[in-house]
Design a protein around this motif. Structure first.
Motif, short mmCIF file in Angstrom:
data_model
loop_
_atom_site.label_atom_id
_atom_site.label_comp_id
_atom_site.label_asym_id
_atom_site.label_seq_id
_atom_site.Cartn_x
_atom_site.Cartn_y
_atom_site.Cartn_z
N ALA A 76 0.81 -1.22 0.00
CA ALA A 76 0.00 0.00 0.00
C ALA A 76 0.85 1.26 0.00
N ALA A 77 0.17 2.37 -0.23
CA ALA A 77 0.84 3.66 -0.20
C ALA A 77 1.36 3.93 1.20
N HIS A 78 0.50 3.61 2.19
CA HIS A 78 0.88 3.89 3.57
C HIS A 78 1.60 2.69 4.18
N ALA A 79 2.62 3.01 5.00
CA ALA A 79 3.30 1.93 5.70
C ALA A 79 2.47 1.46 6.88
N ALA A 80 1.42 2.20 7.20
CA ALA A 80 0.47 1.83 8.25
C ALA A 80 1.09 1.81 9.64
N THR B 100 -7.61 0.43 16.43
CA THR B 100 -7.08 -0.36 17.55
C THR B 100 -7.08 -1.84 17.19
N ARG B 101 -8.09 -2.22 16.44
CA ARG B 101 -8.11 -3.61 15.94
C ARG B 101 -8.33 -3.55 14.44
N ARG B 102 -7.33 -3.90 13.67
CA ARG B 102 -7.50 -3.83 12.22
C ARG B 102 -8.06 -5.16 11.72
N PRO B 103 -9.27 -5.13 11.14
CA PRO B 103 -9.87 -6.38 10.67
C PRO B 103 -8.96 -7.07 9.66
N GLU B 104 -9.09 -8.38 9.60
CA GLU B 104 -8.29 -9.19 8.70
C GLU B 104 -8.37 -8.62 7.28
N GLY B 105 -7.22 -8.47 6.63
CA GLY B 105 -7.22 -8.15 5.20
C GLY B 105 -7.52 -6.70 4.86
N THR B 106 -7.74 -5.86 5.86
CA THR B 106 -7.95 -4.44 5.50
C THR B 106 -6.61 -3.72 5.51
N ILE B 107 -6.38 -2.95 4.48
CA ILE B 107 -5.16 -2.17 4.37
C ILE B 107 -5.53 -0.70 4.43
N PRO B 108 -5.11 0.01 5.47
CA PRO B 108 -5.48 1.42 5.58
C PRO B 108 -5.04 2.21 4.35
N GLY B 109 -5.88 3.16 3.93
CA GLY B 109 -5.51 4.03 2.82
C GLY B 109 -5.67 3.39 1.46
N GLY B 126 -28.45 -2.58 -9.34
CA GLY B 126 -27.29 -3.12 -8.61
C GLY B 126 -26.08 -2.24 -8.79
N LEU B 127 -25.39 -2.00 -7.70
CA LEU B 127 -24.27 -1.06 -7.74
C LEU B 127 -23.03 -1.65 -7.08
N HIS B 128 -21.88 -1.09 -7.41
CA HIS B 128 -20.66 -1.31 -6.66
C HIS B 128 -20.32 0.00 -5.97
N ALA B 129 -20.18 -0.04 -4.65
CA ALA B 129 -19.79 1.16 -3.93
C ALA B 129 -18.32 1.04 -3.55
N THR B 130 -17.57 2.09 -3.86
CA THR B 130 -16.15 2.10 -3.49
C THR B 130 -16.02 2.67 -2.10
N SER B 131 -15.29 1.95 -1.25
CA SER B 131 -15.14 2.37 0.13
C SER B 131 -13.68 2.67 0.42
N TYR B 132 -13.43 3.82 1.01
CA TYR B 132 -12.06 4.19 1.41
C TYR B 132 -12.02 4.24 2.92
N ASP B 133 -11.23 3.37 3.52
CA ASP B 133 -11.16 3.29 4.98
C ASP B 133 -12.55 3.30 5.61
#
Lengths: 218, 1049, 457
Positions: A76-80, B100-109, B126-133
Motif C-alpha cells: 500500500a501507499a501507507h506503511a500503516a 485499535t483492531r484492524r480487521p483481517e485483510g484491511t489495508i489502511p488508505g 445493482g451497484l458497486h460502492a467504493t469504500s475508502y477506509d
C-alpha cells in the motif's frame, strides 16, 4: 560649500553603497533558497510521541523487522502505523504493568486509538507510495535514516521535491536487492561500488523512475 | 463512522467492453453539410433578443459578484492556500489515529468495492460502492446486475453525496401545536411501543400506512405480519412518478398485471410512444441504453428508431425520426397505427379487431400521414424484428395498443418478453392516495404512518395533502430529511440511507439483490425494515431479517455471502409468462385528441414529468445534481416552462422570461424556455423543484433559503396527473433570477449564429447510414481545409511505454450526463452555485455539448462530450510561465495545482476551453453547496468524507481540468509493477467510462495495438476535434451515423 | 554642450536681461512656492479619492478571490490585463521623447521630456500593479522569478508572460535611472536655492553632490548619451514583448505577426496623447506657457496624426490578413469584432483612434490647447478600448461555439480601472509639486543666450 554638496569624504561611502545595491538581491535569493528549504525547516523535526516507544529498543536491540509493525508497506501507499493489537501481541505478557504502556492498555480496553504524531509529513498534494519504492529496492534507511538508533523518531532527510527528484533522476546510489530493504546496515556485497551495484540492479529490475508531475501530484 | 463493516466482502472485476467500429479504408467523397445551430433564440433571432444584444453589456446575474467567503474564513483560506503553495505549514501538527483492531485483510488508505443496490420507484439497480477506509466515496454499476450491466445514472453517482448531506435529519422530532421538540430514538421507541400497543387493542382501527413503492421481499413479509397484527389498518403505496398506465394497460390487454421486458438490441425498427427509455423513471433505463447502443452499430445491424412524443427526450435525441405531438394525441396516433398495421399485417382473428382509423384533423396533416404510412410499412416489413413501447405517463389504452401492436407484429418472445407483475399492490396509486386524502378529510384516520416519500410535497396540489396530513391525530413520518411532510407530522423519524442499512430489492425482471451497507448510520437513522420490526416488537436485526427472508434461496452463510458479494441472487428473476392478448375495445378519443397540431382555442396542455436530475424532488438537495446541466435544455439550478416557439409567440410568452402557467385556477410562475421539438399547444413542467424544506441547497423556508425552481406539483390534479388539459400560460413581469444554462450562456446574435452554424458540421461530424456505406471515411470530407501542419516546438516525447488515449462514439452517446456527475464525484470537483454558473464559471471537467440541427419545429439533436483532449502538442503547456501544466512521458497534460499561480493564460490558449478556474475558494462556503467546509462544526466535517483522497482538493486561484483520472492510472501502474506484471487493456477505466450506460467512452493504451482504444482511433469514423490546429489531441470522436427511412428522407 | 549646438527657435526668449535666471526661476518657483494653485489641491484631492478606491478594490480582490471581477470562462483575461497593456502603452512616449528624440537631435523635446519621462515611470508603475494582482494566487508571483529553490523548479521560458517580467522590469529600471540622472543638475539648482534646512537636506542628498564643474558636466553628457542609446531599443522591445502575449497564442484575432509593430505604434500614439493631455493643464496652471509653447503642442499633434494613421493602417491590415489567410476562424473573429456582440466597442475604438486625430489636419485645431486636450483624452479612451477589443472579443468567441460567452464587468472592475488613474495622478501631481518639471539645464542649453556669438547677429 555647505554640507549638502557632499564633502570629499563622502566619496568613501560609494563602495558601501555599491555593495548594498549589489548585495541585497543576492542575499534575498540566498535567503529564499536556503532559509525556506525543508533542509533548514524540517530536518530534525522530532515531536514528543504520546507513548515513549523506542525504535532503538525494538528495531535496534530486539531486532524486530520494520514490517512486523508496518506490515502494509509492501502492498500500500501507507506503511500503516500498527493497530494497538500489534503492541498487545507482546505486551499482553511483557511489561504488563509498565506506566509507559498505560495509553496502549487504555486504548486496548476502550477501543480508542492512540493519537500518534506524524513525523514524516508530506504536503497533502503529494502522493507518496511506500510499496512503489520498497518493492523496487529502496531501503527504509534511505529516507528515514537509522531508525534503529533513534529513541524518538525524527526526520532525517529534507523530503523536499528537489531531494525526491535527485533520486528519481539517478536512483542507482539508493538501490539494493528488494529483500534487503529493511536491513539498516546493508552494504553492497564484497565491497562493490554502491553506484555500480545499483546500476546493475536498475537494469536487472527495469527501474526507470518517472519524473512526470503526475507521478506525485494528482 | 469509520467503523469497517465486518461483513464486507471483496468485489469482482469490472464488466466487459465491446470493441468499436471496424477499420477498412475507402475513398473520400465530399458530402452536403447539414445546418446546425445552438440555442433557440439564436435561430429565431427575435426582436426581443436582438434588443437584449443592443444593450452594451447584457445584464449580469447580479450587480455584485457572487458571494465570496466571509472574512472569518480568510485566515483558514490563506492557510489552505499557503499549504498548496508549499510554504511550510509543517508546524501545524498532524495526528495519525490507527485502528485499535484492524480487521483481517484491511489495508489502511486503500479502496475496496462492495456490491449493493439502490431502489428507486420500486426498481432496484445493482451497484458497486467504493469504500475508502470504511466510507463510501464513489458509486459504480454492477456488471452482473440486469438493470445496470455496469452503467449508472447521475442519480446513482450523486446518491453518495446524500450520505454525507449535513441537511439530513440527525434525530427524531416530536411536534405538536406548531412547536417542534428534538427527541431521540429511545423516546420515539417508547412512544411507538405504547401507541401501537394501544392500536393492537383496536386491531389497528383508523391506522393508515402510506409507503413508497418497494420491491423488497423482506419488507413485503413484514408488511404481511404488520397487516396481520393490525387487520383494520389500510396500507397504501404512492409514487409521484407512478405510471399507473402501464399496469392498467397490461390488465386491459391481458386481464392480469404484467411487466414487459424489452430487448431493443434484437429490434430493427423501434417505435416509442411518449416513452423515454433512458429516463430514470423508465424501468431498466440503463440496460436499455446499452442494448440500443449495441443495436445501432453502423458496421453491424443498425436499428431505426421512431419517436412519437410531446417533448424532446433523451431517446428522441437518438431517434432517426421524431413526430412531436401533444401527449393527449399519442393515443390517436397509436390507434391510427394499429389500424394501418393491422390492415397491412392481416393479424390472426384471436388477436381481436383492429382499431378503426380515427377521423382526426391531426392525421389529416400530410406530414403526419406520411410519417404513419412509412412507419407502418417499416414495422410490418420488420415483423418479429420490431418493437413498440408506450411511456409510463401514457394512459392504459395506449399501453394496451402497444401490447397489441407487438403481438400483431409477432415481436412477443423476440424483442419483448413478459413476466407477471406479482408486486402490483394496487390498481392505481392515485386512487389509493385519493382514498387516503378522503379519509383524512373525513377524520377517519387516527394514526398515519408514512414510510419514506414526501406526500405533503409530491401529492397533486388538488388534494391539498399538505394540510390534510395534520388531520390525523397521530402522524409518523420516516424520512431522510426533516422535510415538508415531516414538519406537518406529530413525529419525524430520521431514516437510514440505503448505503447505511441492510435490505433487499428486486430488479424490474425480478432479480433480487441484497442491499449491503457501506457505513454505520451516520445520524443513527433506521430503515423501513427496522422501523416495521420495531412496531411489531421484533428485536431481530435487519441483517437477520433479510437472511431469514431468503432462507430458501440462500440456505447457508456461504450462499448468502456469495449473493452479497455478487450483488444478485442467481435465478431469482420472475418466471417468464406468455399472457394471451384479449381483444381491445375501440379507444375513446375526445375532440382535443382528435384535433390538429395547432393550439386548441388557447387551451394549453400542461404535462408533468420527473426531472432527469432531481427526479421527483427527493434528490433536490444534492448539489451535484442541481449543477448538472439538464441534457437537452442545459439548465442548471432551475426548472422552466418548456414551450414550443410557435405556441409561445401565440401566447406572448418570451424566451427566458417569467410566465405564469395556470391549471384549474392554480398558478405557478416560472421562467419560460423556448425549446425545439416541443409539440405545439403544450407546456412541460419538470417536477421536483420549489422545495421549501429540502435543505440549504434546494430551499429551506425556515433558514430563509429560497427554493430552487418552482413547484409544479401545485398544478397537478388527479384527472390531469401526467397531462392536464385546459391550462393556460401568459407572460408575467415577475422578477425572477435569470436562467443559468451552460451550453449557451448568452443569446447569439446573427453573426454568432451564422458562425456557429458554419463550423458546427466540422465539430460534430454526421452522415446517414447510406452515406457511411458509400464513404466510411466521411469524417475527413467534413474537415476544415488547412495548410500543411508544421510545429514550432518539436514534439518532445517519443511515448515509449504507455500512450493513453480516449475515444468517444457520438453514435452511442445519449447525452444523459451520468459521466459528468461521475467525473465530479471521482475528482472532487466543487459546486459553484447558480450565480457563478450564470457567469460561465462552472467547474465541471467534462461537459456535454449539445447541437441542434434543422428546423426548430422538429430539430435533430447531437451530443458531444468534451473532456480535456490531452493534446500532444498542447497550447496550454507552452504559455504557462511557471510550468504548472507539463507534458508527461505518457502524453498526459499534467496539471499541477500546487505550482499554478493562476495566470489563466492556459485557458485562453485552449481551443476547447476545457480548463476550469477556481475564481473563489468554492470549497469554503457557508451555504454548504460544496462537500467540504473546514469548520469545527461536526456536520460540516461530515461533508468532507465524500472526498476522494486520491485527488487533491483544489483551493482558490488555481486552474484545473480533466486528467484522464490520472490517479487511477498511477495506482494501477504501481500495483502492476509491484507484482511485476503488465497492465491488460480494460484494467484502467476512467470515471466517465465506468459510468456510461451506453459504452460510448473507451479509454486505454494506444501503444497496445490490441486495445479497444487503439482500434477505435483507427476506425474510419474516427476524427480529431479541431485537428487542423495541429494540437494532436489524444481524444478521438467517432462520427455519428443516422439511419433515416428513405421514404421519409 | 558641443554635441548639440544648433539654436532652438522654439523656446521663446524671455524678455529683459538675465534670461537664464528667469528660466530657472520660472521652473523652480513651482516647487518652492508655499501654496500651489488651488487647481492643484482640487486635482490632488480627487486623485487621492480614486487611489483609495484602487487600493480598496485590490484588497477586496485579494481577500475574496479574483472572482470579484467579471472574469469568467472563456474570457479569463478581463479588465486587469486590458489595463496593464493600456498603461504600458502610455509609458512609451516618455522614453521615446527623451531617448529617441535626443539621439535624433530633436532639441524641442527639452521643454517636455522631463515630465514625459515622469509620466512614463508612473504609467509603468500603474501597469506593474496589474500582473501582480490579476493572478489567482497573488501571494506567489515569485514563482515566475528564476530563483533556485527546494523544488528544483524553474520558470518556463517559453511563456511570453515570462518574457514580460524581464522586458517590463528592465524598461522600468532604465527609465528610472534615465529620469533621475537628468534631474541631478536641477536638483542641485533646487538645493542651492533652498531656504530651509530640510529642503536643502532633501535636494542635497538626491543631487549627489553636483557642483556643475565642467568635469561633472562632461561625465554627465557622456552618461546621458549612453543611457539614451540604451533606452532606445527598450522603447521598441517592451511593447513588442507585451504583444507576444497575444501574438504567440493560437487564438483567432491574437495570432498575428502584425502585433509587435502595431502595438509599438499604438503605444507611441497613446503615449503622446497622454503627454498632451498632461502638458496642456501643466503649462496652464504652472505658468510654463513660455517654455511649453503652442509650437510644442502642434508638433506633438502632428506626431499624433502620423501614429494615428499607422494604427488605422494596422486595423485595416488585420482585416486584410484575416481575409487573405482564408482561415474561417480568423475571418469570423474579425467580422464578429466589427459587427458582432462587441461592435459597440469596436466602433468606439475606430472613432477615437482613427477618426478623431484627423481633426489635427486643421491648423486651427492643432494649435488650440483646448482642442488638443480634448482630442488627447479621446485618444486615451480609444487606446483603452483597443486593448479591450483585442482581448475580450477574441476570447469571447473562439473555436467551439458551445463555450462562447460574453464578458460582463462588475463594479470592482470599474473601480480598479478608475483607481489606477488615481494612482497615476497622485504620483504625477506630487511630481509637479516637488520636482523640476522641466529640464532647466537642457532648456537653457538651447536658449539663444547660450549662443551669443557675433555671427548669429
Amino acid at each position: 560649500m555647505n554640507l549638502f554638496v557632499f564633502p570629499r569624504w563622502a566619496n568613501k561611502t560609494r563602495a558601501l553603497a555599491g555593495m548594498l545595491l549589489g548585495g541585497a538581491p543576492l542575499y534575498l535569493t540566498f535567503l529564499i533558497w536556503y532559509g525556506a528549504s525543508p533542509r533548514t525547516t524540517d530536518v530534525g523535526y522530532e515531536p514528543q510521541q504520546p507513548v515513549p516507544y523506542s525504535h532503538a529498543l525494538h528495531a535496534g536491540q530486539l531486532g524486530l523487522d520494520c514490517r512486523y509493525c508496518h506490515n502494509t508497506v509492501e502492498q500500500a501507499a501507507h506503511a500503516a502505523i500498527p493497530p494497538t493489537d500489534t503492541c498487545m501481541n507482546c505486551h499482553a505478557r511483557v511489561h504488563t504493568k509498565s506506566d509507559k504502556l498505560a495509553l496502549i492498555r487504555e486504548s486496548h480496553e476502550t477501543n480508542e486509538p492512540v493519537e500518534w504524531i506524524k513525523v514524516h509529513d508530506l504536503p497533502d498534494y503529494v502522493y507518496f507510495n511506500h510499496s512503489a519504492h520498497v518493492t523496487r529496492g529502496v531501503g527504509c534507511v534511505t529516507c528515514h535514516g537509522r531508525v534503529d538508533q533513534m529513541e524518538e523518531v525524527y526526520q532525517h532527510e529534507p523530503l523536499s521535491m528537489g531531494w525526491c527528484l535527485d533520486c528519481h533522476r539517478a536512483p542507482e546510489k539508493n538501490l539494493r536487492p528488494p529483500e534487503e530493504v529493511t536491513n539498516m546496515t546493508w552494504a553492497p556485497p564484497d565491497g562493490q561500488d554502491a553506484f555500480e551495484y545499483g546500476k546493475m540492479l536498475r537494469e536487472k529490475n527495469h527501474l526507470n523512475p518517472p519524473t512526470d508531475c503526475s507521478t506525485c501530484h494528482r | 463512522m469509520s467503523s469497517l463493516k465486518k461483513k464486507a466482502l471483496p468485489m469482482l472485476a469490472g464488466g466487459a467492453e465491446q470493441t468499436a467500429a471496424s477499420t477498412e479504408a475507402a475513398p473520400q467523397h465530399g458530402s452536403g453539410r447539414p445546418r446546425f445551430w445552438k440555442s433557440f433564440a439564436e435561430l429565431e433571432n427575435t426582436p426581443e433578443f436582438r434588443a437584449s444584444l443592443e444593450r452594451e453589456f447584457a445584464a449580469p446575474p447580479t450587480d455584485l459578484p457572487p458571494d465570496a467567503p466571509e472574512r472569518r474564513r480568510f485566515v483558514q483560506l490563506m492557510g489552505a492556500s499557503l499549504g498548496l503553495a508549499g510554504v511550510g505549514c509543517h508546524w501545524q501538527e498532524d495526528k495519525i489515529l490507527p485502528l485499535t483492531r484492524r480487521p483481517e485483510g484491511t489495508i489502511p488508505g486503500t479502496t475496496k468495492r462492495y456490491a449493493t443496490a439502490m431502489e428507486l420507484d420500486g426498481v432496484a439497480v445493482g451497484l458497486h460502492a467504493t469504500s475508502y477506509d470504511g466510507r463510501p466515496i464513489k458509486i459504480d454499476g454492477n456488471p452482473l446486475h440486469p438493470e445496470s450491466l455496469g452503467g449508472t445514472s447521475a442519480l446513482h453517482q450523486a446518491s453518495v453525496l446524500g450520505v454525507y448531506d449535513p441537511d439530513r435529519s440527525d434525530k427524531p422530532w416530536k411536534r405538536s401545536g406548531g412547536t417542534a421538540a428534538a427527541s431521540s430514538w429511545q423516546a420515539a421507541a417508547e412512544f411507538l411501543n405504547t401507541h401501537f400497543g394501544r392500536l393492537k387493542g383496536t386491531r389497528g382501527y383508523g391506522l393508515r400506512v402510506l409507503s413508497e413503492r418497494s420491491s423488497s421481499p423482506t419488507l413485503a413479509l413484514l408488511k404481511q405480519r404488520f397487516l396481520a397484527a393490525f387487520p383494520q389498518a389500510r396500507w397504501s403505496v404512492y409514487e409521484p412518478t407512478s405510471g399507473d398506465g402501464a399496469r392498467a394497460g397490461s390488465l386491459l390487454a391481458f386481464g392480469k398485471a404484467h411487466r414487459a421486458l424489452l430487448k431493443p438490441e434484437a429490434a430493427q425498427v423501434i417505435l416509442t410512444l411518449d416513452a423515454d427509455l433512458f429516463a430514470p423513471d423508465f424501468p431498466g433505463h440503463l440496460a436499455l441504453a446499452r442494448s440500443i447502443a449495441r443495436g445501432r452499430s453502423p458496421d453491424g445491424p443498425m436499428s431505426r428508431i421512431y419517436a412519437v412524443e410531446p417533448m424532446y427526450t433523451l431517446l428522441g435525441g437518438v431517434a432517426d425520426h421524431r413526430l412531436p405531438v401533444r401527449a393527449e394525441q399519442v393515443k390517436t396516433i397509436a390507434a391510427a397505427l394499429d389500424a394501418k398495421v393491422s390492415e397491412l399485417a392481416k393479424p390472426l382473428a384471436e388477436l381481436g379487431a383492429a382499431q378503426a382509423l380515427p377521423k382526426s384533423e391531426l392525421l389529416g396533416e400530410a406530414s403526419v400521414a406520411k410519417f404513419l404510412d412509412a412507419l407502418a410499412k417499416d414495422l410490418v416489413a420488420n415483423s418479429g424484428k420490431s418493437l413498440v413501447v408506450a411511456g409510463p405517463s401514457q394512459p392504459a389504452e395506449v399501453h394496451a395498443l402497444a401490447h397489441r401492436l407487438n403481438a400483431v407484429l409477432g415481436n412477443v418472445g423476440r424483442t419483448v418478453r413478459y413476466v407477471e407483475d406479482t408486486l402490483a399492490e394496487n390498481d392505481s396509486d392515485l386512487a389509493e392516495l385519493k382514498q387516503l386524502a378522503d379519509d383524512l378529510a373525513k377524520d377517519r384516520v387516527d394514526t398515519l404512518l408514512v414510510l419514506g416519500g414526501n406526500p405533503a410535497y409530491t401529492a397533486p396540489g388538488e388534494l391539498a395533502f399538505d394540510t390534510l396530513v395534520g388531520r390525523a391525530k397521530t402522524s409518523i413520518h420516516l424520512s431522510l430529511y426533516d422535510d415538508e411532510t415531516s414538519q406537518r407530522c406529530t413525529w419525524h423519524l430520521n431514516a437510514a440511507h440505503y448505503l447505511e442499512s441492510w435490505g433487499d430489492a428486486r430488479a424490474w425482471d425480478g432479480t433480487i439483490s441484497i442491499v449491503q451497507p457501506l457505513i454505520a448510520p451516520i445520524y443513527g437513522g433506521r430503515s423501513s425494515i427496522e422501523l416495521l420490526a420495531l412496531l411489531l416488537g421484533d428485536t431481530t436485526k435487519a441483517l437477520d431479517l433479510v437472511k431469514a427472508t431468503h432462507q430458501a434461496a440462500l440456505p447457508n452463510e456461504r450462499a448468502f455471502r456469495k449473493a452479497v458479494h455478487d450483488g444478485v441472487i442467481a435465478g431469482s428473476a420472475f418466471p417468464a409468462a406468455t399472457p394471451t392478448l384479449q381483444g381491445l375495445k375501440p379507444v375513446t378519443l375526445d375532440e382535443r385528441a382528435l384535433g390538429g397540431k395547432k393550439l386548441q382555442n388557447g387551451q394549453l396542455e400542461v404535462t408533468f414529468g420527473p426531472c432527469l436530475k432531481v427526479f421527483d424532488g427527493r434528490f433536490a438537495n444534492l448539489a451535484w445534481l442541481q449543477e448538472l446541466p439538464e441534457p437537452l435544455t442545459k439548465l442548471t439550478w432551475d426548472n422552466a416552462a418548456l414551450i414550443a416557439p410557435a405556441t409561445a409567440a401565440e401566447l406572448g410568452v418570451k424566451d427566458g422570461e417569467a410566465c405564469t402557467v395556470t391549471v384549474g385556477g392554480k398558478t405557478v410562475t416560472l421562467p419560460a424556455l423556448w425549446v425545439p421539438g416541443r409539440a405545439e399547444g403544450s407546456v412541460h413542467l419538470a417536477l421536483g423543484y420549489g422545495r421549501t424544506a429540502a435543505g440549504q441547497v434546494a430551499g429551506h423556508a425556515k433558514s430563509e433559503v429560497a427554493p430552487v425552481g418552482a413547484n409544479a406539483y401545485a398544478l397537478r390534479t388527479v384527472a390531469g396527473y401526467h397531462a392536464a388539459t385546459g391550462g393556460s400560460a401568459a407572460f408575467s413581469n415577475a422578477d425572477l433570477p435569470r436562467l443559468s444554462t451552460t451550453n449557451d450562456i448568452y443569446n447569439l446574435d446573427k453573426i454568432g449564429h451564422e458562425g456557429a452554424e458554419e463550423r458546427a458540421p466540422e465539430l460534430v461530424r454526421e452522415a446517414t447510414l447510406a452515406e457511411y456505406k458509400k464513404d466510411p471515411r466521411f469524417v475527413e470530407s467534413r474537415e476544415e481545409p488547412h495548410p500543411p501542419l508544421l510545429s514550432l516546438w518539436v514534439p518532445p516525447v517519443s511515448y515509449e511505454g504507455h500512450k493513453w488515449g480516449m475515444a468517444i462514439d457520438l453514435n452511442k452517446c445519449v447525452g444523459c450526463g451520468s459521466c459528468v456527475t461521475a467525473c465530479q464525484a471521482e475528482n472532487n470537483i466543487p459546486v459553484v452555485g447558480k450565480k457563478n454558473v450564470a457567469m460561465g464559471r462552472e467547474m465541471l471537467w467534462l461537459r456535454v455539448d449539445r447541437y441542434y440541427q434543422g428546423e426548430p419545429e422538429n430539430a435533430k439533436v447531437t451530443f458531444q462530450p468534451i473532456p480535456c483532449q490531452q493534446c500532444e502538442n498542447a497550447p496550454c503547456e507552452q504559455v504557462c510561465p511557471v510550468g504548472a501544466t507539463i507534458h508527461s512521458h505518457e502524453g498526459l497534460n499534467d496539471m499541477v495545482y500546487n505550482r499554478c499561480i493562476g495566470t489563466r493564460y492556459c485557458s485562453n490558449n485552449c481551443p476547447y476551453k476545457v480548463r476550469r478556474f477556481n475564481y473563489f475558494n468554492y470549497n469554503v462556503n457557508e451555504i454548504g453547496i460544496t462537500p467540504y467546509t473546514p469548520t469545527d462544526d461536526p456536520k460540516m466535517k461530515v461533508k468532507s468524507m465524500v472526498f476522494n483522497p486520491d485527488v487533491t482538493v483544489r483551493s482558490r486561484g488555481v486552474m484545473e481540468k480533466c486528467t484522464f483520472c490520472v490517479q487511477r492510472i498511477q495506482n494501477a501502474k504501481i500495483k502492476a509493477k509491484n507484482v511485476k506484471q503488465g497492465i491488460p487493456d480494460g484494467t484502467i477505466r476512467t470515471a466517465c467510462q465506468d459510468s456510461c450506460p451506453a459504452e460510448a467512452i473507451v479509454f486505454g493504451d494506444l501503444n497496445d495495438s490490441g486495445s479497444q482504444v487503439a482500434a477505435a482511433h483507427a476506425a474510419p469514423r474516427a476524427y480529431a476535434l479541431l485537428g487542423e490546429l495541429n494540437n494532436h489531441p489524444r481524444v478521438r470522436y467517432l462520427g455519428r451515423v443516422r439511419n433515416p427511412n428513405p421514404e421519409l428522407g | 554642450m558641443a554635441a548639440i549646438s544648433d539654436v532652438n527657435p522654439f523656446v521663446t526668449p524671455p524678455t529683459g536681461d538675465n534670461a537664464f535666471a528667469r528660466i530657472t526661476d520660472n521652473v523652480a518657483r513651482i516647487a518652492e512656492t508655499e501654496r500651489p494653485p488651488r487647481a492643484w489641491y482640487i486635482a490632488f484631492a480627487a486623485a487621492l479619492v480614486m487611489l483609495t478606491f484602487f487600493l480598496g478594490s485590490i484588497t477586496w480582490a485579494v481577500w475574496n478571490g479574483i472572482g470579484t471581477w467579471g472574469n469568467m470562462m472563456p474570457v479569463a483575461w478581463g479588465f486587469p490585463i486590458v489595463n496593464f497593456v493600456f498603461w504600458i502603452g502610455i509609458g512609451h512616449a516618455g522614453t521615446l521623447i527623451s531617448a529617441i528624440l535626443f539621439l535624433l537631435r530633436q532639441s524641442w523635446r527639452t521643454a517636455i521630456n522631463r515630465f514625459a519621462e515622469a509620466m512614463t515611470i508612473f504609467a509603468v508603475i500603474c501597469a506593474g500593479v496589474f500582473p501582480g494582482i490579476h493572478i489567482g494566487r497573488p501571494w506567489l508571483p515569485y514563482y515566475m522569478m528564476p530563483i533556485p529553490n527546494q523544488m528544483d523548479m524553474w520558470p518556463q521560458f517559453r511563456s511570453p508572460l515570462e518574457w514580460d517580467i524581464f522586458a517590463v522590469s528592465t524598461y522600468a529600471t532604465i527609465s528610472i535611472v534615465f529620469w533621475y540622472m537628468g534631474m541631478i543638475p536641477d536638483f542641485a539648482t533646487f538645493r542651492d536655492r533652498a531656504t530651509t534646512f530640510w529642503r536643502r537636506l532633501a535636494y542635497g542628498v538626491v543631487a549627489m553632490g553636483w557642483r556643475g564643474s565642467s568635469r561633472q558636466w562632461h561625465r554627465y553628457e557622456r552618461a546621458y548619451l549612453l543611457l539614451a542609446a540604451l533606452a532606445t531599443p527598450l522603447v521598441l522591445s517592451v511593447h513588442s514583448v507585451v504583444s507576444f502575449d497575444f501574438a504567440t497564442a493560437q487564438l483567432p484575432g491574437w495570432h498575428t505577426t502584425l502585433f509587435p509593430t502595431y502595438f509599438v505604434a499604438g503605444a507611441i500614439f497613446g503615449g503622446f496623447a497622454m503627454v498632451v493631455t498632461l502638458a496642456v493643464p501643466a503649462r496652464q496652471f504652472f505658468g510654463l506657457k513660455r517654455i511649453i509653447t503652442i509650437k510644442h503642442l502642434e508638433l506633438m499633434n502632428k506626431v499624433l496624426i502620423a501614429t494615428g494613421l499607422m494604427v488605422g493602417y494596422a486595423y485595416g491590415m488585420e482585416f486584410f490578413v484575416a481575409w487573405y489567410s482564408d482561415d474561417s476562424y480568423e475571418g469570423f473573429t474579425f467580422v464578429n469584432r466589427a459587427f458582432g456582440q462587441y461592435a459597440w466597442a469596436y466602433w468606439t475604438m475606430i472613432t477615437c483612434n482613427v477618426l478623431s486625430p484627423q481633426l489635427h489636419w486643421f491648423k486651427k485645431i492643432r494649435t488650440s490647447p483646448m482642442a488638443t486636450l480634448l482630442i488627447g483624452m479621446v485618444i486615451n479612451v480609444g487606446m483603452w478600448f483597443e486593448r479591450f477589443v483585442i482581448i475580450c472579443t477574441s476570447l469571447a468567441r473562439d473555436f467551439l461555439p458551445s463555450s462562447w460567452g460574453y464578458f460582463v464587468p462588475t463594479p470592482f472592475d470599474y473601480m480598479t480601472l478608475g483607481g489606477s488613474f488615481g494612482l497615476f495622478f497622485t504620483l504625477f501631481l506630487l511630481f509637479c509639486r516637488y520636482l523640476p518639471m522641466v529640464a532647466i539645464s537642457e532648456v537653457k542649453a538651447f536658449h539663444p543666450a547660450a549662443h551669443a556669438h557675433p555671427e548669429h547677429h
